[in-house]
Design a protein around this motif. Structure first.
Motif, PDB file in Angstrom:
ATOM      1  N   ARG A  77      12.798  -3.462 -21.571  1.00  0.00           N
ATOM      2  CA  ARG A  77      11.459  -3.418 -21.583  1.00  0.00           C
ATOM      3  C   ARG A  77      10.955  -3.266 -20.199  1.00  0.00           C
ATOM      4  NH1 ARG A  77      10.708  -8.909 -25.450  1.00  0.00           N
ATOM      5  NH2 ARG A  77      11.687  -8.286 -26.950  1.00  0.00           N
ATOM      6  N   THR A  78      11.316  -2.286 -19.829  1.00  0.00           N
ATOM      7  CA  THR A  78      10.784  -1.584 -18.392  1.00  0.00           C
ATOM      8  C   THR A  78       9.960  -0.474 -18.472  1.00  0.00           C
ATOM      9  OG1 THR A  78      12.843  -0.508 -17.907  1.00  0.00           O
ATOM     10  CG2 THR A  78      12.859  -2.653 -16.967  1.00  0.00           C
ATOM     11  N   THR A  79       9.758   0.140 -19.579  1.00  0.00           N
ATOM     12  CA  THR A  79       8.967   1.191 -19.299  1.00  0.00           C
ATOM     13  C   THR A  79       7.542   1.117 -19.056  1.00  0.00           C
ATOM     14  OG1 THR A  79       8.688   1.264 -21.972  1.00  0.00           O
ATOM     15  CG2 THR A  79      10.367   2.646 -21.111  1.00  0.00           C
ATOM     16  N   GLY A  80       7.103  -0.129 -19.449  1.00  0.00           N
ATOM     17  CA  GLY A  80       5.602  -0.473 -19.149  1.00  0.00           C
ATOM     18  C   GLY A  80       5.404  -0.252 -17.705  1.00  0.00           C
ATOM     19  N   ARG A  81       6.212  -0.432 -16.705  1.00  0.00           N
ATOM     20  CA  ARG A  81       5.948  -0.286 -15.390  1.00  0.00           C
ATOM     21  C   ARG A  81       5.684   1.282 -15.127  1.00  0.00           C
ATOM     22  NH1 ARG A  81      11.011  -2.373 -12.287  1.00  0.00           N
ATOM     23  NH2 ARG A  81       9.757  -1.963 -10.446  1.00  0.00           N
ATOM     24  N   VAL A  82       6.640   2.149 -15.603  1.00  0.00           N
ATOM     25  CA  VAL A  82       6.493   3.553 -15.160  1.00  0.00           C
ATOM     26  C   VAL A  82       5.144   3.739 -16.035  1.00  0.00           C
ATOM     27  CG1 VAL A  82       7.171   5.902 -15.900  1.00  0.00           C
ATOM     28  CG2 VAL A  82       8.739   4.015 -15.276  1.00  0.00           C
ATOM     29  N   ALA A  83       4.872   3.493 -17.051  1.00  0.00           N
ATOM     30  CA  ALA A  83       3.716   4.045 -17.818  1.00  0.00           C
ATOM     31  C   ALA A  83       2.318   3.460 -16.904  1.00  0.00           C
ATOM     32  CB  ALA A  83       3.662   3.238 -19.280  1.00  0.00           C
ATOM     33  N   THR A  84       2.450   2.266 -16.349  1.00  0.00           N
ATOM     34  CA  THR A  84       1.187   1.916 -15.587  1.00  0.00           C
ATOM     35  C   THR A  84       1.207   2.835 -14.364  1.00  0.00           C
ATOM     36  OG1 THR A  84       1.264  -0.239 -16.512  1.00  0.00           O
ATOM     37  CG2 THR A  84       0.213  -0.035 -14.391  1.00  0.00           C
ATOM     38  N   SER A 109       0.688  -1.183  -0.177  1.00  0.00           N
ATOM     39  CA  SER A 109      -0.049  -0.068   0.048  1.00  0.00           C
ATOM     40  C   SER A 109       0.877   1.157   0.214  1.00  0.00           C
ATOM     41  CB  SER A 109      -0.990  -0.123   1.210  1.00  0.00           C
ATOM     42  OG  SER A 109      -0.100   0.142   2.435  1.00  0.00           O
ATOM     43  N   ILE A 110       2.105   1.301   0.283  1.00  0.00           N
ATOM     44  CA  ILE A 110       3.179   2.490   0.282  1.00  0.00           C
ATOM     45  C   ILE A 110       4.347   2.063  -0.561  1.00  0.00           C
ATOM     46  CG2 ILE A 110       2.251   3.024   2.654  1.00  0.00           C
ATOM     47  CD1 ILE A 110       4.854   1.796   3.639  1.00  0.00           C
ATOM     48  N   ASP A 111       4.361   0.877  -1.154  1.00  0.00           N
ATOM     49  CA  ASP A 111       5.621   0.512  -1.844  1.00  0.00           C
ATOM     50  C   ASP A 111       5.396   1.336  -3.332  1.00  0.00           C
ATOM     51  OD1 ASP A 111       7.914  -0.644  -2.325  1.00  0.00           O
ATOM     52  OD2 ASP A 111       6.991  -2.370  -3.491  1.00  0.00           O
ATOM     53  N   ASN A 157      -8.481  -7.114 -12.285  1.00  0.00           N
ATOM     54  CA  ASN A 157      -8.604  -6.565 -13.706  1.00  0.00           C
ATOM     55  C   ASN A 157      -7.801  -5.022 -13.796  1.00  0.00           C
ATOM     56  OD1 ASN A 157     -10.876  -8.089 -13.874  1.00  0.00           O
ATOM     57  ND2 ASN A 157     -12.365  -6.537 -13.589  1.00  0.00           N
ATOM     58  N   SER A 158      -7.655  -4.281 -12.828  1.00  0.00           N
ATOM     59  CA  SER A 158      -7.134  -3.080 -13.409  1.00  0.00           C
ATOM     60  C   SER A 158      -5.700  -3.251 -12.897  1.00  0.00           C
ATOM     61  CB  SER A 158      -7.516  -1.761 -12.474  1.00  0.00           C
ATOM     62  OG  SER A 158      -7.231  -1.893 -11.077  1.00  0.00           O
ATOM     63  N   LEU A 159      -5.286  -4.272 -12.163  1.00  0.00           N
ATOM     64  CA  LEU A 159      -3.930  -4.610 -11.560  1.00  0.00           C
ATOM     65  C   LEU A 159      -3.311  -3.645 -10.805  1.00  0.00           C
ATOM     66  CD1 LEU A 159      -2.574  -6.356 -14.955  1.00  0.00           C
ATOM     67  CD2 LEU A 159      -3.727  -7.360 -12.858  1.00  0.00           C
ATOM     68  N   ASN A 160      -4.089  -2.816 -10.066  1.00  0.00           N
ATOM     69  CA  ASN A 160      -3.554  -1.747  -9.352  1.00  0.00           C
ATOM     70  C   ASN A 160      -3.499  -2.154  -7.752  1.00  0.00           C
ATOM     71  OD1 ASN A 160      -3.031   0.611  -7.797  1.00  0.00           O
ATOM     72  ND2 ASN A 160      -4.357   2.048  -8.799  1.00  0.00           N
ATOM     73  N   TRP A 161      -2.563  -3.016  -7.743  1.00  0.00           N
ATOM     74  CA  TRP A 161      -2.158  -3.558  -6.281  1.00  0.00           C
ATOM     75  C   TRP A 161      -2.198  -2.785  -5.403  1.00  0.00           C
ATOM     76  CZ3 TRP A 161       0.011  -9.183  -6.147  1.00  0.00           C
ATOM     77  CH2 TRP A 161      -0.669 -10.117  -7.157  1.00  0.00           C
ATOM     78  N   GLY A 162      -1.452  -1.510  -5.465  1.00  0.00           N
ATOM     79  CA  GLY A 162      -1.065  -0.786  -4.335  1.00  0.00           C
ATOM     80  C   GLY A 162      -2.623  -0.104  -3.932  1.00  0.00           C
TER      81      GLY A 162
END
Length: 407
Positions: A95-102, A50-52, A370-375
């Protein structure tokens, strides 16, 4: 005094007690490890998520360092844009820009497309990088975009909790409420607490007479009724919920009976709304109210009521002044259990609740699946956990006060 081996008796007794405690601890160690692995560790992992906030700092290290000297006003200098272009090139290769994009898309809608389109063209960017990046996507010409990147470049973030409370950072960096049309989580939390409280009251009203009857009937009858109370525990939750779908739907059993007596126009909408959620949850959680009430009522001597009647009290007064106060611990335990279970319910509201009957648990599942917003899902879960802990301490405090009064 000494023992046969010459040791003092007190020392020998302490050694024996230590051996007993060690033996007891070793016996419960497997259970303790099981609780730690399956309960404690997942809770702490949820709280950590939740804070990571590692994505921006790990994928955009040069940009993060360059933004430290930026005052947050107007657009960043050319050095920041150059660092961002270099990070985009490296991120495209790794291939790590997807993490920042999300991650940025959680903060600003549309950032996923901005980052991905920039990453595809990163290798062709040339100095001056500020003009090149702004031509690539207009987002890089907005100071607020860079404010978000600067704010979220730290290892930890409070953004997930702010989102879970329908709060946000404005362009000046202050925390404000979301626009009214974008508030989702606070209305859903209020609905969750309201429906959970309503289910608790309904189960108390329905369960109190049943528990009283179980506690006062002869044993041969009460045992049979207790089997009926426990019978739902032997039936799958999914089966019970599906049964209510069959009963409550527009062409279901209940509405067919209503239509038979009052005509087709009398059919009611009992599914995919709050009514269906309350009815199904009240039925499913009713045993959790009956059992604590029964366990307390069974310990109340029936002679108390007879004594009150013999002293001139009518049945209602005897019940209100003598019997009911002694059932308060059972009422509190049952209400706490039902309320806590209701707050975290997921399957039943998902199947019968529809849009207006969903609870916070359904939104947690949506963000995980669905949204994969685990935070954000972890923040919502942590807030629910905090609510349950506060509720428990309030209950414990109130029950302690009541016990002192009764004593």
């Amino acid at each position: 005094m000494v023992t046969a081996d010459g040791l003092p008796l007190k020392l020998k007794l302490r050694q024996a007690e230590r051996r007993k405690k060690l033996t007891a601890f070793l016996l419960v160690t497997p259970l303790l490890l099981f609780i730690i692995v399956t309960f404690v560790v997942p809770i702490f992992d949820m709280m950590r998520r939740s804070i990571d906030n590692p994505e921006i700092g790990e994928v955009l290290p040069r940009t993060t360092e360059a933004l430290q000297a930026w005052d947050g006003r107007d657009l960043p200098p050319e050095s920041v844009y150059a660092a961002f272009a270099a990070d985009m090139v490296e991120g495209r290769e790794n291939r790590t820009t997807g993490r920042v994009a999300t991650r940025l898309n959680y903060e600003i809608s549309g950032m996923r497309s901005a980052v991905n389109s920039t990453a595809r063209r990163a290798a062709r960017l040339e100095a001056p990088f500020k003009e090149s990046l702004i031509e690539t996507h207009a987002r890089w010409g907005d100071p607020y975009t860079w404010q978000v990147i600067q704010r979220e470049s730290g290892r930890f973030t409070a953004s997930y909790y702010l989102s879970a409370l329908d709060l946000r950072y404005d362009e000046s960096g202050r925390i404000t409420l979301q626009p009214e049309e974008q508030r989702i989580y606070l209305p859903l939390a209020l609905r969750t607490f309201w429906l959970s409280g309503l289910v608790t009251v309904i189960t108390l009203i329905l369960g109190f007479p049943v528990a009283y009857m179980l506690a006062t009937l002869p044993l041969r009858y009460s045992n049979l009724l207790m089997i009926l109370v426990l019978l739902p525990f032997w039936t799958s939750l999914l089966v019970r919920t599906t049964s209510w779908i069959v009963i409550l739907q527009s062409q279901g059993v209940f509405n067919d009976i209503v239509a038979f007596f009052f005509g087709e126009g009398a059919r009611m909408q009992l599914m995919h709304n709050q009514i269906g959620t309350v009815i199904a949850m009240s039925h499913i959680l009713l045993p959790f109210m009956i059992l604590p009430l029964y366990s307390v009522m069974k310990t109340i001597p029936p002679g108390y009521m007879r004594a009150a009647r013999s002293l001139g009290a009518n049945p209602f007064t005897a019940f209100r002044r003598v019997y009911l106060p002694q059932t308060i611990p059972g009422i509190g335990a049952g209400a706490l259990l039902v309320f806590i279970l209701s707050i975290g319910y997921y399957i039943t509201p998902a199947l019968v609740g529809g849009r207006t009957g969903q609870l916070v648990g359904n939104l947690v599942a949506f963000h995980i699946q669905n949204s994969l917003n685990w935070g954000l899902a972890a923040a919502l879960g942590t807030l629910l956990l905090g609510s349950v802990v506060i509720l428990y301490f309030v209950y414990n405090r109130l029950i302690g006060i009541d016990n002192m009064k009764l004593g």
